[in-house]
Design a protein around this motif. Structure first.
Motif, PDB file in Angstrom:
ATOM      1  N   LEU A   1     -46.156  -5.012 -43.980  1.00  0.00           N
ATOM      2  CA  LEU A   1     -46.571  -4.176 -44.443  1.00  0.00           C
ATOM      3  C   LEU A   1     -46.076  -2.797 -43.238  1.00  0.00           C
ATOM      4  O   LEU A   1     -47.228  -2.667 -42.257  1.00  0.00           O
ATOM      5  N   THR A   2     -45.267  -1.544 -43.723  1.00  0.00           N
ATOM      6  CA  THR A   2     -45.312  -0.408 -42.887  1.00  0.00           C
ATOM      7  C   THR A   2     -46.866   0.961 -43.410  1.00  0.00           C
ATOM      8  O   THR A   2     -47.171   0.435 -44.481  1.00  0.00           O
ATOM      9  N   THR A   3     -47.827   0.976 -42.728  1.00  0.00           N
ATOM     10  CA  THR A   3     -48.654   1.486 -42.970  1.00  0.00           C
ATOM     11  C   THR A   3     -49.118   3.070 -41.915  1.00  0.00           C
ATOM     12  O   THR A   3     -48.386   3.227 -40.949  1.00  0.00           O
ATOM     13  N   LEU A   4     -50.291   4.052 -42.794  1.00  0.00           N
ATOM     14  CA  LEU A   4     -50.043   5.491 -42.142  1.00  0.00           C
ATOM     15  C   LEU A   4     -51.968   5.558 -42.065  1.00  0.00           C
ATOM     16  O   LEU A   4     -51.806   5.678 -43.469  1.00  0.00           O
ATOM     17  N   GLY A   5     -52.542   5.373 -41.023  1.00  0.00           N
ATOM     18  CA  GLY A   5     -53.645   6.200 -41.624  1.00  0.00           C
ATOM     19  C   GLY A   5     -53.993   7.754 -41.011  1.00  0.00           C
ATOM     20  O   GLY A   5     -53.465   7.842 -39.908  1.00  0.00           O
ATOM     21  N   LEU A   6     -54.406   8.298 -42.615  1.00  0.00           N
ATOM     22  CA  LEU A   6     -54.282   9.585 -41.624  1.00  0.00           C
ATOM     23  C   LEU A   6     -56.271  10.498 -41.925  1.00  0.00           C
ATOM     24  O   LEU A   6     -57.059  10.048 -42.901  1.00  0.00           O
ATOM     25  N   LYS A   7     -56.323  11.152 -40.529  1.00  0.00           N
ATOM     26  CA  LYS A   7     -57.641  11.625 -41.300  1.00  0.00           C
ATOM     27  C   LYS A   7     -57.791  13.339 -40.869  1.00  0.00           C
ATOM     28  O   LYS A   7     -57.455  14.088 -39.584  1.00  0.00           O
ATOM     29  N   PRO A   8     -57.526  14.564 -42.035  1.00  0.00           N
ATOM     30  CA  PRO A   8     -56.946  15.457 -41.833  1.00  0.00           C
ATOM     31  C   PRO A   8     -57.925  16.379 -40.765  1.00  0.00           C
ATOM     32  O   PRO A   8     -57.613  17.395 -40.680  1.00  0.00           O
TER      33      PRO A   8
END
Length: 229
Positions: A31-38
């Motif tokens: 799967l494609t993924t994205l982790g964000l830490k605003p």
């Protein structure tokens, strides 16, 4: 495309480890993924700018790759609560700015996007807004990371109640072994399973770097993915 907000029972519950572990697991499934830490405080200064260790971990498990500013648009050096860190450098965190910063990454529609909060559920952004309001503004289901230690049952139940009171869905929770000497871990886990109104996505033991695998890759072995349409 599935997106979730990751929160914890408190600081050092293991949000980043679990967030990166879920991203690593998704990658194992192709799967494609994205982790964000605003928002991140306690950042270190590098030639290219301020960088946060947790945000870098999420960046490493985001595929296709994205630039650091996408992962962590609001970075502060003081290792204190984000709203205090922002104030110390003459800045003010605003929900509208965070929501705007998340709009483009979410529009990318990765198979799995995880937005990691800071500290626990009720961490302030300013005098009137909390970081939990970002999950509300984006209408994201929430995954709760429970650090297995004394007091975790109360913290987890109160957090689950606060999530529900804000009109959001608790999509799952993860029990994370933050210590090696919590003798009542099994009984606490059974109590949490009884009281939390969501499926357990895994129990991760206390991990140390004992192999060439990263800690998130190790954690992925103990996790299962939330629902992905």
């Amino acid at each position: 495309m599935a997106a979730y907000f990751i929160t914890g029972t408190d600081t050092d519950a293991g949000k980043t480890l679990i967030t990166a572990g879920l991203l690593a697991l998704a990658r194992h499934h192709g799967l494609t993924t994205l982790g964000l830490k605003p928002v991140a405080s306690g950042c270190q200064r590098y030639p290219e700018g301020l960088r946060n260790e947790d945000a870098l971990a999420l960046k490493a498990h985001s595929h296709p790759e994205v630039d650091y500013a996408t992962i962590n648009p609001f970075a502060y050096a003081p290792a204190i609560a984000p709203h205090l860190a922002a104030r110390q450098v003459g800045d003010t965190l605003r929900l509208a700015d965070l929501t705007q910063a998340m709009a483009s990454p979410l529009a990318a529609e990765r198979d799995l996007t995880l937005i990691e909060g800071a500290g626990g559920w009720r961490v302030p952004l300013n005098e009137d807004e909390d970081l939990s309001d970002l999950a509300g503004a984006l209408q994201l289901p929430v995954i709760l990371v429970v650090g297995l230690r004394l007091g975790c049952i109360n913290h987890a139940r109160l957090t689950a109640e606060a999530i529900r009171a804000q009109g959001l869905r608790l999509a799952g929770w993860v029990a994370n072994g933050v210590t090696t000497d919590f003798e009542e871990a099994d009984d606490n886990l059974a109590t949490l399973t009884h009281h939390l109104p969501a499926p357990c996505l895994g129990r991760v033991p206390h991990l140390t770097q004992r192999s060439t695998d990263t800690l998130p890759e190790q954690a992925a072995r103990y996790l299962k993915l939330p629902d992905i349409p």
